[in-house]
Every structure is written in structure tokens, then in C-alpha cells.
Design a protein around this motif. Structure first.
Motif, PDB file in Angstrom:
ATOM      1  N   ALA A   1      15.659 -23.024  24.161  1.00 20.56           N
ATOM      2  CA  ALA A   1      15.494 -23.932  23.595  1.00 20.56           C
ATOM      3  C   ALA A   1      16.334 -24.344  21.726  1.00 20.56           C
ATOM      4  CB  ALA A   1      14.692 -24.200  23.746  1.00 20.56           C
ATOM      5  N   ALA A   2      15.918 -23.818  20.967  1.00 17.66           N
ATOM      6  CA  ALA A   2      16.229 -23.426  20.045  1.00 17.66           C
ATOM      7  C   ALA A   2      18.342 -23.711  19.709  1.00 17.66           C
ATOM      8  CB  ALA A   2      16.046 -22.237  18.804  1.00 17.66           C
ATOM      9  N   VAL A   3      18.628 -22.613  20.938  1.00 15.52           N
ATOM     10  CA  VAL A   3      20.527 -22.588  20.924  1.00 15.52           C
ATOM     11  C   VAL A   3      21.091 -23.641  21.514  1.00 15.52           C
ATOM     12  CG1 VAL A   3      21.860 -22.050  22.256  1.00 15.52           C
ATOM     13  CG2 VAL A   3      20.414 -20.169  20.922  1.00 15.52           C
TER      14      VAL A   3
ATOM     15  N   LEU B   1      19.895 -27.726  31.262  1.00 20.81           N
ATOM     16  CA  LEU B   1      20.066 -26.880  30.291  1.00 20.81           C
ATOM     17  C   LEU B   1      18.959 -25.868  30.386  1.00 20.81           C
ATOM     18  CD1 LEU B   1      22.740 -27.252  28.224  1.00 20.81           C
ATOM     19  CD2 LEU B   1      23.682 -26.716  29.939  1.00 20.81           C
ATOM     20  N   GLU B   2      17.756 -26.248  30.138  1.00 23.90           N
ATOM     21  CA  GLU B   2      16.599 -25.780  29.552  1.00 23.90           C
ATOM     22  C   GLU B   2      15.589 -26.272  30.820  1.00 23.90           C
ATOM     23  OE1 GLU B   2      13.514 -23.662  27.161  1.00 23.90           O
ATOM     24  OE2 GLU B   2      15.706 -23.633  27.386  1.00 23.90           O
ATOM     25  N   GLY B   3      15.696 -26.822  31.699  1.00 28.20           N
ATOM     26  CA  GLY B   3      14.393 -27.137  32.964  1.00 28.20           C
ATOM     27  C   GLY B   3      12.949 -27.241  32.812  1.00 28.20           C
ATOM     28  N   HIS B   4      13.141 -27.439  31.640  1.00 33.35           N
ATOM     29  CA  HIS B   4      11.772 -27.623  31.121  1.00 33.35           C
ATOM     30  C   HIS B   4      11.690 -28.042  29.876  1.00 33.35           C
ATOM     31  CE1 HIS B   4      10.388 -23.723  29.343  1.00 33.35           C
ATOM     32  NE2 HIS B   4      11.466 -23.374  31.083  1.00 33.35           N
ATOM     33  N   GLY B   5      10.499 -29.172  29.522  1.00 32.93           N
ATOM     34  CA  GLY B   5      10.967 -30.170  28.034  1.00 32.93           C
ATOM     35  C   GLY B   5       9.949 -29.084  26.873  1.00 32.93           C
ATOM     36  N   ASP B   6       9.099 -28.715  27.223  1.00 32.82           N
ATOM     37  CA  ASP B   6       7.860 -28.667  25.900  1.00 32.82           C
ATOM     38  C   ASP B   6       9.084 -27.691  25.076  1.00 32.82           C
ATOM     39  OD1 ASP B   6       8.289 -26.412  27.737  1.00 32.82           O
ATOM     40  OD2 ASP B   6       5.890 -25.885  28.172  1.00 32.82           O
ATOM     41  N   ASN B   7       9.101 -26.524  25.332  1.00 32.52           N
ATOM     42  CA  ASN B   7      10.034 -26.133  23.678  1.00 32.52           C
ATOM     43  C   ASN B   7      10.946 -26.722  23.343  1.00 32.52           C
ATOM     44  OD1 ASN B   7       9.334 -23.216  25.927  1.00 32.52           O
ATOM     45  ND2 ASN B   7       8.955 -22.630  23.813  1.00 32.52           N
ATOM     46  N   LEU B   8      12.088 -27.575  24.247  1.00 32.22           N
ATOM     47  CA  LEU B   8      13.078 -28.220  23.385  1.00 32.22           C
ATOM     48  C   LEU B   8      12.492 -29.835  23.100  1.00 32.22           C
ATOM     49  CD1 LEU B   8      16.116 -28.964  22.978  1.00 32.22           C
ATOM     50  CD2 LEU B   8      16.074 -29.634  25.459  1.00 32.22           C
TER      51      LEU B   8
ATOM     52  N   ALA C   1       3.471 -27.799  22.861  1.00 35.09           N
ATOM     53  CA  ALA C   1       4.431 -27.408  22.613  1.00 35.09           C
ATOM     54  C   ALA C   1       4.520 -27.200  21.067  1.00 35.09           C
ATOM     55  CB  ALA C   1       6.357 -27.041  22.527  1.00 35.09           C
ATOM     56  N   VAL C   2       4.705 -26.092  19.763  1.00 38.99           N
ATOM     57  CA  VAL C   2       4.695 -26.479  18.635  1.00 38.99           C
ATOM     58  C   VAL C   2       5.683 -25.192  18.300  1.00 38.99           C
ATOM     59  CG1 VAL C   2       3.004 -25.235  16.189  1.00 38.99           C
ATOM     60  CG2 VAL C   2       2.521 -26.224  18.454  1.00 38.99           C
ATOM     61  N   ALA C   3       6.251 -26.339  17.259  1.00 40.87           N
ATOM     62  CA  ALA C   3       7.577 -25.728  16.115  1.00 40.87           C
ATOM     63  C   ALA C   3       6.966 -24.564  15.048  1.00 40.87           C
ATOM     64  CB  ALA C   3       7.975 -26.824  15.723  1.00 40.87           C
ATOM     65  N   LEU C   4       7.365 -23.648  14.878  1.00 34.29           N
ATOM     66  CA  LEU C   4       7.424 -22.889  13.800  1.00 34.29           C
ATOM     67  C   LEU C   4       8.440 -22.390  12.878  1.00 34.29           C
ATOM     68  CD1 LEU C   4       6.196 -19.933  17.122  1.00 34.29           C
ATOM     69  CD2 LEU C   4       4.434 -21.593  15.729  1.00 34.29           C
TER      70      LEU C   4
ATOM     71  N   PRO D   1      14.142 -24.207  15.352  1.00 34.01           N
ATOM     72  CA  PRO D   1      13.391 -23.531  14.913  1.00 34.01           C
ATOM     73  C   PRO D   1      12.885 -22.924  16.585  1.00 34.01           C
ATOM     74  CG  PRO D   1      11.962 -25.747  14.893  1.00 34.01           C
ATOM     75  CD  PRO D   1      13.481 -25.915  15.407  1.00 34.01           C
ATOM     76  N   ALA D   2      12.351 -21.574  15.711  1.00 39.28           N
ATOM     77  CA  ALA D   2      11.793 -21.272  17.167  1.00 39.28           C
ATOM     78  C   ALA D   2      10.538 -21.914  17.318  1.00 39.28           C
ATOM     79  CB  ALA D   2      10.635 -19.482  16.915  1.00 39.28           C
ATOM     80  N   THR D   3       9.955 -21.825  19.037  1.00 39.71           N
ATOM     81  CA  THR D   3       8.515 -22.727  19.668  1.00 39.71           C
ATOM     82  C   THR D   3       7.406 -21.856  20.233  1.00 39.71           C
ATOM     83  OG1 THR D   3      10.294 -23.627  21.157  1.00 39.71           O
ATOM     84  CG2 THR D   3      10.024 -24.857  18.877  1.00 39.71           C
ATOM     85  N   THR D   4       6.593 -21.951  19.998  1.00 40.30           N
ATOM     86  CA  THR D   4       5.077 -21.871  21.359  1.00 40.30           C
ATOM     87  C   THR D   4       5.371 -22.224  22.482  1.00 40.30           C
ATOM     88  OG1 THR D   4       3.648 -20.294  21.104  1.00 40.30           O
ATOM     89  CG2 THR D   4       3.541 -22.047  19.382  1.00 40.30           C
ATOM     90  N   ALA D   5       4.658 -22.718  23.184  1.00 39.33           N
ATOM     91  CA  ALA D   5       4.273 -23.464  24.061  1.00 39.33           C
ATOM     92  C   ALA D   5       3.868 -23.084  25.047  1.00 39.33           C
ATOM     93  CB  ALA D   5       6.169 -23.589  25.640  1.00 39.33           C
TER      94      ALA D   5
END
Length: 273
Positions: A79-81, A109-116, A24-27, A10-14
Motif C-alpha cells: 500500500a505504501a508503494v 492494484l491493492e485489492g482492498h482499501g484499508d491499508n491504502l 487501518a492506522v498509519a504508522l 507510511p507503513a500501516t497496520t490494518a
């Protein structure tokens, strides 16, 4: 591997206002990946293939990505990818990895954990380091995304942040972040509305997200507040559930040059199909 493996994430909003790099919240907006046997050479420059390669060999495999999440708009497309690659690799190899183990694998790979974290776990997530606390299936309000045509580089948005902030601003944001955690865990709309202001990152990203001041200056009917989604330029308007349709309709009329996406929180993170 004799059969194709299909995965979606899913997409996410962080950040959600004051929760910088830790909320972060999954969308309910999804990218997909199909992994099949093939003779083609995998694109090792692709972030999803890189994620896959951390857990499984890419040799003899073909990767087909379906992208629905707008890129460089602050909706967690990278993060989704990464989540797609990790979950697909776990499925191919039969690896029974926990969500926190997958987060640790994808973190470099992402560098921060919230979205992932939210992309992997779904729902509403708090993160610290490489740990996840999934505090709710849903948020206290309905997310409506205002997605401009312009793009924002996450690296550039981070470069805009100061190395120091005033003590008053730090105290203000710490208080709102604590309130945000309580609001999300209790699903209190009243606390949530009070928690959405930030002085740690949003003021410094305002130039790249000009929509935010316009939306906050004239909140639509039923809106509890508005936040920058990730690094921007997308703005999330958080609407009371009973007013979400009216709120979205008003936003469409007010911002005809912006894509208005009526979304929902996804309780489910990345998974095989």
C-alpha cells in the motif's frame, strides 16, 4: 519536469482486531520515492511504477525507491508503494486529486482499501468500498510492532479464511467492530481494550502468526491488547502511552529473536518532500 519529485508514504497496520478490511492506522515508518528525468526504461513490473502510470506517463523518467517498511510482514508495504506512485504522479502532473480519488485509482492494484486509505490519509481510517472516514489523528494506545523474520503472503492468508463463519462468531465480531469504531473515534483506552478480540479472521491466521497466542497469553506491562497486523506475521502490541517504553523493553527481553519496533501513529499520510 525539470526538478526531482520526492515523496514518502507510511507503513500501516490494518484490521486492528475485528475491523477486517475496513480499519487501518498509519504508522511513523516510511518508504520514499524520487522521480527524476532520465533515459532509463521504467520497471513496469514494479507496483509503484504501475501506480504512477495510472495517472502519468513513465516515459523519460527514473524511479528510485527507498524501502524501510519490511515486506510481507503485514505492515502495508505494498500500500505504501502504491501511495508513493499515486502521489508522485499527481505532483508531476499538477493533478489536484482528493484522497478518495487516489484511493479509487489505486484500489485495483491493492485489492482492498484499508491499508491504502491510511497510507494516503494518515491517522486512523475507516473504509467501506472506496470511501474513507478519517476518524482520528492518533489511536488510544501506542503501537509496538513485533516483526518476525518469517514472511506471510497476503494471498495465502486470505486463502486460509473460510467462506462462511458461525452466526455466533459473526455476531461477536460485529459487536467488537462497532466497539472498535467508537473507541478509535473517542480515543477511549478502556473501550479499545475491550474491542480487540476477533473471530472473523484472526483464528484462521493463527498458524501463520504464532506470536499472537504467546503475546496474548502473557501481555507485557501496560499493554491493552495485541492484534495481528494485516495478514501477519507481525503482531502489534497496543500499550498505554505512559507505559509504552516499559512495555517495549519487556518485549525486547521476552522475544530476543523478533524485531521490536516502538512506533507511533502518523497523522500524516503520503506527501511530497
Amino acid at each position: 519536469m525539470s526538478e526531482a519529485v520526492r515523496v514518502r508514504a507510511p507503513a500501516t497496520t490494518a484490521n486492528v482486531g475485528p475491523g477486517f478490511d475496513c480499519v487501518a492506522v498509519a504508522l511513523d515508518l516510511w518508504n520514499e520515492l524520487e522521480v527524476t528525468e532520465g533515459d532509463g526504461q521504467a520497471d513496469l513490473g514494479h507496483l509503484g511504477v504501475q501506480a504512477f502510470s495510472r495517472l502519468a506517463s513513465v516515459d523519460g523518467r527514473t524511479f528510485t525507491f527507498t524501502d524501510r517498511i519490511p515486506r510481507e510482514r503485514g505492515l502495508g508495504s505494498s500500500a505504501a508503494v502504491i501511495a508513493l506512485g499515486l502521489v508522485a504522479a499527481a505532483a508531476v502532473t499538477g493533478l489536484d486529486a482528493s484522497i478518495e480519488e487516489l484511493l479509487a485509482d489505486g484500489f485495483p492494484l491493492e485489492g482492498h482499501g484499508d491499508n491504502l486509505a491510511a497510507a494516503l490519509a494518515g491517522g486512523v481510517c475507516l473504509t467501506w468500498g472506496r470511501r474513507i472516514a478519517r476518524v482520528a489523528d492518533d489511536a488510544p494506545a501506542v503501537p509496538i510492532a513485533l516483526v518476525p523474520e518469517a514472511t506471510v503472503s497476503t494471498a495465502a492468508a486470505r486463502d486460509a479464511l473460510p467462506s462462511e463463519v458461525a452466526h455466533d462468531d459473526a455476531v461477536f465480531t460485529a459487536g467488537r467492530a462497532a466497539l472498535l469504531g467508537a473507541a478509535l473515534a473517542s480515543r477511549s483506552a478502556e473501550l479499545f481494550a475491550e474491542a480487540l478480540d476477533d473471530r472473523l479472521h484472526e483464528p484462521y491466521r493463527a498458524a501463520g502468526t504464532p506470536l499472537l497466542s504467546h503475546v496474548r497469553g502473557q501481555l507485557p506491562t501496560g499493554a491493552l491488547g495485541a492484534t495481528i497486523s494485516g495478514s501477519g506475521p507481525t503482531v502489534i502490541v497496543w500499550a498505554r502511552p505512559e507505559s509504552a517504553r516499559e512495555c517495549a523493553h519487556e518485549l525486547i527481553g521476552t522475544y530476543p529473536d523478533v524485531a521490536v519496533l516502538s512506533l507511533s501513529v502518523s497523522p500524516e499520510g503520503a506527501h511530497t518532500l
